[in-house]
Design a protein around this motif. Structure first.
Motif, PDB file in Angstrom:
ATOM      1  N   ARG A 238       0.877  -1.167   0.000  1.00 33.13           N
ATOM      2  CA  ARG A 238       0.000   0.000   0.000  1.00 33.13           C
ATOM      3  C   ARG A 238       0.914   1.217   0.000  1.00 33.13           C
ATOM      4  O   ARG A 238       1.851   1.311   0.789  1.00 33.13           O
ATOM      5  CB  ARG A 238      -0.899   0.001   1.238  1.00 33.13           C
ATOM      6  CG  ARG A 238      -1.856   1.167   1.261  1.00 33.13           C
ATOM      7  CD  ARG A 238      -2.939   1.001   2.309  1.00 33.13           C
ATOM      8  NE  ARG A 238      -2.423   0.564   3.586  1.00 33.13           N
ATOM      9  CZ  ARG A 238      -2.501   1.273   4.716  1.00 33.13           C
ATOM     10  NH1 ARG A 238      -3.094   2.439   4.726  1.00 33.13           N
ATOM     11  NH2 ARG A 238      -2.013   0.791   5.837  1.00 33.13           N
ATOM     12  N   ARG A 239       0.683   2.152  -0.884  1.00 33.31           N
ATOM     13  CA  ARG A 239       1.535   3.326  -1.025  1.00 33.31           C
ATOM     14  C   ARG A 239       0.878   4.512  -0.318  1.00 33.31           C
ATOM     15  O   ARG A 239      -0.278   4.823  -0.556  1.00 33.31           O
ATOM     16  CB  ARG A 239       1.738   3.648  -2.506  1.00 33.31           C
ATOM     17  CG  ARG A 239       2.544   4.871  -2.805  1.00 33.31           C
ATOM     18  CD  ARG A 239       3.995   4.754  -2.455  1.00 33.31           C
ATOM     19  NE  ARG A 239       4.645   3.736  -3.252  1.00 33.31           N
ATOM     20  CZ  ARG A 239       5.874   3.321  -3.056  1.00 33.31           C
ATOM     21  NH1 ARG A 239       6.592   3.829  -2.089  1.00 33.31           N
ATOM     22  NH2 ARG A 239       6.395   2.389  -3.798  1.00 33.31           N
ATOM     23  N   VAL A 240       1.644   5.130   0.573  1.00 32.45           N
ATOM     24  CA  VAL A 240       1.218   6.367   1.202  1.00 32.45           C
ATOM     25  C   VAL A 240       2.345   7.377   1.040  1.00 32.45           C
ATOM     26  O   VAL A 240       3.499   6.997   0.827  1.00 32.45           O
ATOM     27  CB  VAL A 240       0.850   6.196   2.699  1.00 32.45           C
ATOM     28  CG1 VAL A 240      -0.361   5.309   2.872  1.00 32.45           C
ATOM     29  CG2 VAL A 240       2.014   5.665   3.487  1.00 32.45           C
ATOM     30  N   TYR A 241       2.003   8.638   1.127  1.00 39.39           N
ATOM     31  CA  TYR A 241       2.988   9.688   0.953  1.00 39.39           C
ATOM     32  C   TYR A 241       3.088  10.508   2.227  1.00 39.39           C
ATOM     33  O   TYR A 241       2.085  11.012   2.737  1.00 39.39           O
ATOM     34  CB  TYR A 241       2.633  10.567  -0.248  1.00 39.39           C
ATOM     35  CG  TYR A 241       2.716   9.793  -1.539  1.00 39.39           C
ATOM     36  CD1 TYR A 241       3.917   9.707  -2.228  1.00 39.39           C
ATOM     37  CD2 TYR A 241       1.614   9.104  -2.028  1.00 39.39           C
ATOM     38  CE1 TYR A 241       4.013   8.967  -3.395  1.00 39.39           C
ATOM     39  CE2 TYR A 241       1.709   8.355  -3.199  1.00 39.39           C
ATOM     40  CZ  TYR A 241       2.904   8.293  -3.872  1.00 39.39           C
ATOM     41  OH  TYR A 241       2.996   7.545  -5.020  1.00 39.39           O
TER      42      TYR A 241
ATOM     43  N   LEU B  54       6.069   5.950   0.844  1.00 39.10           N
ATOM     44  CA  LEU B  54       6.280   4.878   1.803  1.00 39.10           C
ATOM     45  C   LEU B  54       5.414   3.701   1.390  1.00 39.10           C
ATOM     46  O   LEU B  54       4.212   3.858   1.164  1.00 39.10           O
ATOM     47  CB  LEU B  54       5.890   5.356   3.214  1.00 39.10           C
ATOM     48  CG  LEU B  54       5.981   4.329   4.324  1.00 39.10           C
ATOM     49  CD1 LEU B  54       7.440   3.956   4.589  1.00 39.10           C
ATOM     50  CD2 LEU B  54       5.348   4.865   5.590  1.00 39.10           C
ATOM     51  N   GLY B  55       6.029   2.531   1.253  1.00 38.42           N
ATOM     52  CA  GLY B  55       5.285   1.318   0.914  1.00 38.42           C
ATOM     53  C   GLY B  55       5.004   0.526   2.180  1.00 38.42           C
ATOM     54  O   GLY B  55       5.919   0.259   2.954  1.00 38.42           O
TER      55      GLY B  55
ATOM     56  N   ALA C  73       3.871  -2.952   3.628  1.00 41.27           N
ATOM     57  CA  ALA C  73       3.727  -4.357   3.252  1.00 41.27           C
ATOM     58  C   ALA C  73       2.561  -5.000   4.006  1.00 41.27           C
ATOM     59  O   ALA C  73       2.186  -4.561   5.093  1.00 41.27           O
ATOM     60  CB  ALA C  73       5.022  -5.107   3.566  1.00 41.27           C
ATOM     61  N   THR C  74       2.031  -6.070   3.425  1.00 42.60           N
ATOM     62  CA  THR C  74       0.979  -6.822   4.102  1.00 42.60           C
ATOM     63  C   THR C  74       1.586  -7.624   5.248  1.00 42.60           C
ATOM     64  O   THR C  74       2.801  -7.806   5.338  1.00 42.60           O
ATOM     65  CB  THR C  74       0.274  -7.796   3.138  1.00 42.60           C
ATOM     66  OG1 THR C  74       1.220  -8.786   2.721  1.00 42.60           O
ATOM     67  CG2 THR C  74      -0.312  -7.078   1.938  1.00 42.60           C
ATOM     68  N   LEU C  75       0.729  -8.112   6.116  1.00 40.85           N
ATOM     69  CA  LEU C  75       1.172  -8.856   7.285  1.00 40.85           C
ATOM     70  C   LEU C  75       2.024 -10.069   6.890  1.00 40.85           C
ATOM     71  O   LEU C  75       3.112 -10.271   7.422  1.00 40.85           O
ATOM     72  CB  LEU C  75      -0.058  -9.286   8.089  1.00 40.85           C
ATOM     73  CG  LEU C  75       0.211  -9.902   9.431  1.00 40.85           C
ATOM     74  CD1 LEU C  75      -0.843  -9.441  10.412  1.00 40.85           C
ATOM     75  CD2 LEU C  75       0.216 -11.391   9.345  1.00 40.85           C
ATOM     76  N   GLU C  76       1.547 -10.881   5.949  1.00 40.09           N
ATOM     77  CA  GLU C  76       2.331 -12.060   5.549  1.00 40.09           C
ATOM     78  C   GLU C  76       3.634 -11.668   4.879  1.00 40.09           C
ATOM     79  O   GLU C  76       4.653 -12.338   5.073  1.00 40.09           O
ATOM     80  CB  GLU C  76       1.512 -12.979   4.630  1.00 40.09           C
ATOM     81  CG  GLU C  76       0.519 -13.813   5.373  1.00 40.09           C
ATOM     82  CD  GLU C  76      -0.024 -14.976   4.566  1.00 40.09           C
ATOM     83  OE1 GLU C  76      -0.374 -15.979   5.199  1.00 40.09           O
ATOM     84  OE2 GLU C  76      -0.093 -14.882   3.323  1.00 40.09           O
ATOM     85  N   ASP C  77       3.639 -10.590   4.119  1.00 39.57           N
ATOM     86  CA  ASP C  77       4.887 -10.127   3.512  1.00 39.57           C
ATOM     87  C   ASP C  77       5.896  -9.744   4.592  1.00 39.57           C
ATOM     88  O   ASP C  77       7.089 -10.038   4.484  1.00 39.57           O
ATOM     89  CB  ASP C  77       4.646  -8.942   2.584  1.00 39.57           C
ATOM     90  CG  ASP C  77       3.893  -9.314   1.321  1.00 39.57           C
ATOM     91  OD1 ASP C  77       3.792 -10.519   1.015  1.00 39.57           O
ATOM     92  OD2 ASP C  77       3.402  -8.397   0.637  1.00 39.57           O
TER      93      ASP C  77
ATOM     94  N   SER D 265      14.043   0.869 -11.120  1.00 36.68           N
ATOM     95  CA  SER D 265      12.776   0.342 -11.609  1.00 36.68           C
ATOM     96  C   SER D 265      12.183  -0.538 -10.506  1.00 36.68           C
ATOM     97  O   SER D 265      12.861  -1.374  -9.931  1.00 36.68           O
ATOM     98  CB  SER D 265      12.998  -0.499 -12.867  1.00 36.68           C
ATOM     99  OG  SER D 265      11.819  -1.155 -13.222  1.00 36.68           O
ATOM    100  N   HIS D 266      10.910  -0.342 -10.197  1.00 35.97           N
ATOM    101  CA  HIS D 266      10.271  -1.085  -9.133  1.00 35.97           C
ATOM    102  C   HIS D 266       9.378  -2.208  -9.654  1.00 35.97           C
ATOM    103  O   HIS D 266       8.573  -2.755  -8.929  1.00 35.97           O
ATOM    104  CB  HIS D 266       9.453  -0.153  -8.234  1.00 35.97           C
ATOM    105  CG  HIS D 266      10.319   0.822  -7.501  1.00 35.97           C
ATOM    106  ND1 HIS D 266      11.070   0.460  -6.416  1.00 35.97           N
ATOM    107  CD2 HIS D 266      10.592   2.117  -7.731  1.00 35.97           C
ATOM    108  CE1 HIS D 266      11.744   1.503  -5.979  1.00 35.97           C
ATOM    109  NE2 HIS D 266      11.482   2.522  -6.772  1.00 35.97           N
TER     110      HIS D 266
END
Length: 126
Positions: free
Chosen positions: A32-35, A46-47, A49-53, A117-118
């Motif tokens: 999820r991207r937030v600024y 700021l990225g 990550a999910t819980l499992e990630d 590159s992402h």
């Protein structure tokens, strides 16, 4: 999913995650991207990550840390267990006071990762 929800069947969820990782079936979810606003008016991406990630990332850190920690030099401080920036500065100050120092290099990598590159290998075309 929250940590509390995941923890309701923690053993089962971890067994499932472990199985997917070992079978090669695990795929990281998009972050999820937030600024985050900065003082100068710009924003910092700021990225999240999910819980499992996060669980998989932590497991990878533990494994790679155990493998590579023995290869680090005593003067290496970055992101190592039990070491922090204050200790690095203390070691630098002690080194400057005890040794003949002709120069000190200070490098700032601000924006370095922004230029990468992402995309994933599967999604990128060369």
């Amino acid at each position: 999913m929250t940590w509390l929800d995941y923890g309701e069947d923690l053993e089962g969820n971890l067994r499932d995650l472990h199985g997917r990782v070992h079978r090669g079936a695990y795929r990281a979810s998009p972050s999820r991207r937030v600024y985050i606003p900065k003082a100068d008016g710009r924003v910092r991406p700021l990225g999240i990550a999910t819980l499992e990630d996060k669980i998989v990332q932590r497991a990878v850190v533990e494994v790679l840390g155990a493998v590579y920690e023995v290869d680090f030099r005593g003067f290496s401080y970055g992101f190592r267990p039990g070491r922090n920036p204050h200790q690095a500065l203390d070691a630098l100050a002690a080194g400057i006071l005890r040794k003949k120092v002709n120069w000190v290099l200070d490098a700032d990598i601000r924006g370095f990762l922004d230029a990468w590159s992402h995309c994933s290998f599967a999604d990128c075309r060369v």
